[in-house]
Structures are given as structure tokens and as C-alpha cells.
Design an enzyme around this catalytic site. Structure first.
Site, PDB file in Angstrom:
ATOM      1  N   ILE A  31       0.731  -1.149  -0.023  1.00  0.00           N
ATOM      2  CA  ILE A  31       0.010   0.090  -0.029  1.00  0.00           C
ATOM      3  C   ILE A  31       0.978   1.451  -0.137  1.00  0.00           C
ATOM      4  O   ILE A  31       0.287   2.284  -0.013  1.00  0.00           O
ATOM      5  CB  ILE A  31      -0.995   0.093   1.151  1.00  0.00           C
ATOM      6  CG1 ILE A  31      -0.266   0.094   2.569  1.00  0.00           C
ATOM      7  CG2 ILE A  31      -2.139  -1.231   1.118  1.00  0.00           C
ATOM      8  CD1 ILE A  31      -1.135   0.365   3.634  1.00  0.00           C
ATOM      9  N   VAL A  96       6.748  -5.448  10.407  1.00  0.00           N
ATOM     10  CA  VAL A  96       5.726  -6.707  10.619  1.00  0.00           C
ATOM     11  C   VAL A  96       6.651  -7.905  10.982  1.00  0.00           C
ATOM     12  O   VAL A  96       7.220  -8.366  10.130  1.00  0.00           O
ATOM     13  CB  VAL A  96       4.853  -6.719   9.425  1.00  0.00           C
ATOM     14  CG1 VAL A  96       3.710  -7.748   9.600  1.00  0.00           C
ATOM     15  CG2 VAL A  96       4.089  -5.452   9.202  1.00  0.00           C
ATOM     16  N   HIS A 100       8.371 -11.721   5.218  1.00  0.00           N
ATOM     17  CA  HIS A 100       7.617 -11.329   3.962  1.00  0.00           C
ATOM     18  C   HIS A 100       8.962 -10.996   3.259  1.00  0.00           C
ATOM     19  O   HIS A 100       9.779 -10.372   3.816  1.00  0.00           O
ATOM     20  CB  HIS A 100       6.765 -10.217   4.064  1.00  0.00           C
ATOM     21  CG  HIS A 100       7.120  -8.866   4.900  1.00  0.00           C
ATOM     22  ND1 HIS A 100       7.284  -8.890   6.357  1.00  0.00           N
ATOM     23  CD2 HIS A 100       7.568  -7.655   4.578  1.00  0.00           C
ATOM     24  CE1 HIS A 100       7.760  -7.751   6.663  1.00  0.00           C
ATOM     25  NE2 HIS A 100       7.736  -7.114   5.822  1.00  0.00           N
TER      26      HIS A 100
END
Length: 114
Positions: A31, A96, A100
């Protein structure tokens, strides 16, 4: 599953723009993209950091890179080049704590990233 924004994306609680999905992985558009193409690839298995992978995860991590290569090709960035980024820990820029892989491309990449 640990409670992170990625676990909430995986559960459907938070919407995302899916780029790839299978039984082991989910990929979606970042995003806050750092380039025209910026996709995040996450394993469905919650692994907090790359340093938390074990011998039992070796095949999963290998498949993760094969999936990432497919995504780079599908996104049209494989031929000219792109960047994979995995941040690890607070000092490594990880925000986070669910493993990832950033797939970033669509423009020339500079170093340091910017």
C-alpha cells in the site's frame, strides 16, 4: 496464528489486492510502494523473522523464491531486473513480524534504496 497485519490480511479481515495465492503463500500489492511494482509475498505459515526459519522450513523457503520468480515474470519486471528485500528485526527495518519478501521493480534500482 500470531496477530499481525499480515495475519489479518490472510484471514480476510483487512482487504488487499491479491497478486498470487496458493495453499502456502499469498502475495499482494504494497500500500506504500517503493517502485511502480512492489509486491509483498508472505508464507501462510507464520514465521516472525527470517532468522526464525528452521531446517523444516528449508523447502518452504525454496518454494517461496520460486513463487517470487513467477510473480516477477508475471509482473513484467524479470527481464530488465528487480530487487528482492527481506528485512530482519527492528534494526533491519522490519515493521511486521511475519516473514515477508518484497518484490520491487519497474524502474532502475539505486543503492541505497530510495
Amino acid at each position: 496464528m500470531s496477530d499481525t497485519i499480515f495475519s489479518r490480511i490472510l484471514s480476510g479481515e483487512i482487504p488487499s489486492t491479491c497478486v498470487y495465492s496458493d495453499d502456502e503463500f499469498y502475495a499482494f500489492r504494497d500500500i506504500n510502494p517503493a517502485a511502480p511494482t512492489h509486491v509483498l509475498l508472505i508464507p501462510r505459515k507464520p514465521i516472525p523473522k527470517i532468522t526464525d526459519i528452521t531446517e523444516a522450513d528449508a523447502a518452504l523457503i525454496g518454494r517461496m523464491f520460486l513463487v517470487a520468480n513467477k510473480i516477477a515474470t508475471k509482473e513484467g519486471i524479470a527481464e530488465k531486473g528487480f530487487r528482492y528485500v527481506i528485512n530482519c528485526g527492528e534494526w533491519g527495518g522490519q515493521t511486521v513480524f511475519h516473514l515477508h519478501l518484497h518484490i520491487i521493480g519497474g524502474r532502475p534500482m539505486s543503492w541505497p534504496p530510495g
